[in-house]
Design a protein around this motif. Sequence first.
Motif, short mmCIF file in Angstrom:
data_model
loop_
_atom_site.label_atom_id
_atom_site.label_comp_id
_atom_site.label_asym_id
_atom_site.label_seq_id
_atom_site.Cartn_x
_atom_site.Cartn_y
_atom_site.Cartn_z
N ALA A 156 8.14 66.93 68.88
CA ALA A 156 9.18 67.64 69.28
C ALA A 156 9.70 68.33 71.33
O ALA A 156 10.13 68.12 71.94
CB ALA A 156 9.34 68.57 68.54
N ASP A 176 1.25 70.48 61.17
CA ASP A 176 2.20 70.67 61.86
C ASP A 176 1.83 70.08 63.36
O ASP A 176 3.01 69.35 64.14
CB ASP A 176 2.40 71.61 61.81
CG ASP A 176 2.74 72.15 60.41
OD1 ASP A 176 3.15 71.67 59.87
OD2 ASP A 176 2.75 73.68 60.09
N THR A 234 13.45 73.38 75.30
CA THR A 234 11.49 73.19 73.75
C THR A 234 11.66 74.33 73.09
O THR A 234 11.75 74.11 72.02
CB THR A 234 10.91 73.41 75.43
OG1 THR A 234 11.13 72.57 76.35
CG2 THR A 234 9.60 73.52 74.49
N LYS A 235 12.63 75.76 73.73
CA LYS A 235 12.70 75.99 72.18
C LYS A 235 13.53 75.84 71.14
O LYS A 235 12.92 76.41 70.00
CB LYS A 235 13.11 77.39 72.70
CG LYS A 235 12.37 78.39 73.49
CD LYS A 235 12.97 80.10 74.61
CE LYS A 235 14.42 79.72 74.65
NZ LYS A 235 14.62 80.62 75.34
N ARG A 236 14.63 74.87 71.53
CA ARG A 236 15.08 74.67 69.96
C ARG A 236 14.61 73.63 69.41
O ARG A 236 14.64 73.17 68.07
CB ARG A 236 16.74 73.81 70.51
CG ARG A 236 18.10 75.13 71.00
CD ARG A 236 18.29 74.69 71.29
NE ARG A 236 19.72 73.05 72.00
CZ ARG A 236 19.15 73.69 73.35
NH1 ARG A 236 19.03 75.04 73.64
NH2 ARG A 236 19.44 72.85 74.33
N ALA A 237 13.56 73.00 70.18
CA ALA A 237 12.60 71.41 69.52
C ALA A 237 11.95 71.99 68.60
O ALA A 237 11.16 71.22 67.81
CB ALA A 237 12.25 71.04 70.67
N ILE A 279 11.59 75.36 67.09
CA ILE A 279 12.12 75.59 65.89
C ILE A 279 12.19 75.22 65.35
O ILE A 279 12.29 74.71 64.31
CB ILE A 279 13.48 76.47 66.53
CG1 ILE A 279 12.72 78.19 67.47
CG2 ILE A 279 14.39 77.21 64.97
CD1 ILE A 279 14.04 78.95 68.08
N GLN A 280 12.90 73.76 65.27
CA GLN A 280 13.52 72.54 63.99
C GLN A 280 12.24 72.10 63.94
O GLN A 280 12.03 71.53 63.11
CB GLN A 280 14.43 71.69 64.98
CG GLN A 280 16.11 72.01 65.31
CD GLN A 280 16.49 71.07 66.05
OE1 GLN A 280 16.02 70.17 67.03
NE2 GLN A 280 17.86 71.90 66.41
N ALA A 281 11.01 71.95 64.59
CA ALA A 281 10.08 71.26 64.34
C ALA A 281 9.19 71.70 63.27
O ALA A 281 8.21 71.91 62.81
CB ALA A 281 9.20 70.64 66.01
N GLY A 282 9.37 73.36 63.02
CA GLY A 282 9.31 74.38 62.31
C GLY A 282 8.09 74.78 62.77
O GLY A 282 7.03 76.11 62.04
N ALA A 284 12.50 66.37 73.84
CA ALA A 284 12.78 67.94 74.35
C ALA A 284 12.56 67.56 75.63
O ALA A 284 13.12 68.11 77.10
CB ALA A 284 12.42 68.67 74.29
#
Length: 135
Positions: free
Chosen positions: A98, A91, A16-19, A21-24, A102
């Motif tokens: 995202a 956003d 979830t954290k990675r998603a 960050i990647q989603a902005g 995830a």
Amino acid sequence: MKEIIAVVRMNKVSATKRALIQAGAAGFTATKVMGRGRLVEDKAVIAERRVTLLALSRKKDQDTEKLLTEFLDGTRLFPRRLFNILAHDQDVPGIVEAIIEANRTEYGVGDGKIFVLPVTDAVRVRTKETGDAAI
């Protein structure tokens, strides 16, 4: 401006954290919480889950059986992670998608919940910026 609240499985925190960050996502807060969702009423799913969980258990004793029963009948709370994300309106769809990607599993239950709420204002303490500029 919106607040996105996501309740996810503990084993999905890193994804979830990675998603996010990647989603902005501009930033987020994660908190350990205890809770439970709606009970599964399909007896076949419950029986299948009982067999699976018992097979995963190293101990086959009364304590394990009690924990399993409390988990399946709704009397036990279990750990989850609660993410709070402030986002610009445009956003939100990307961030929500995202989070879904995830956290979706093949289990069919317990993958989490996402809530999107309006935010009337935000203030950045350091600069005193308000509204969208504070995100």
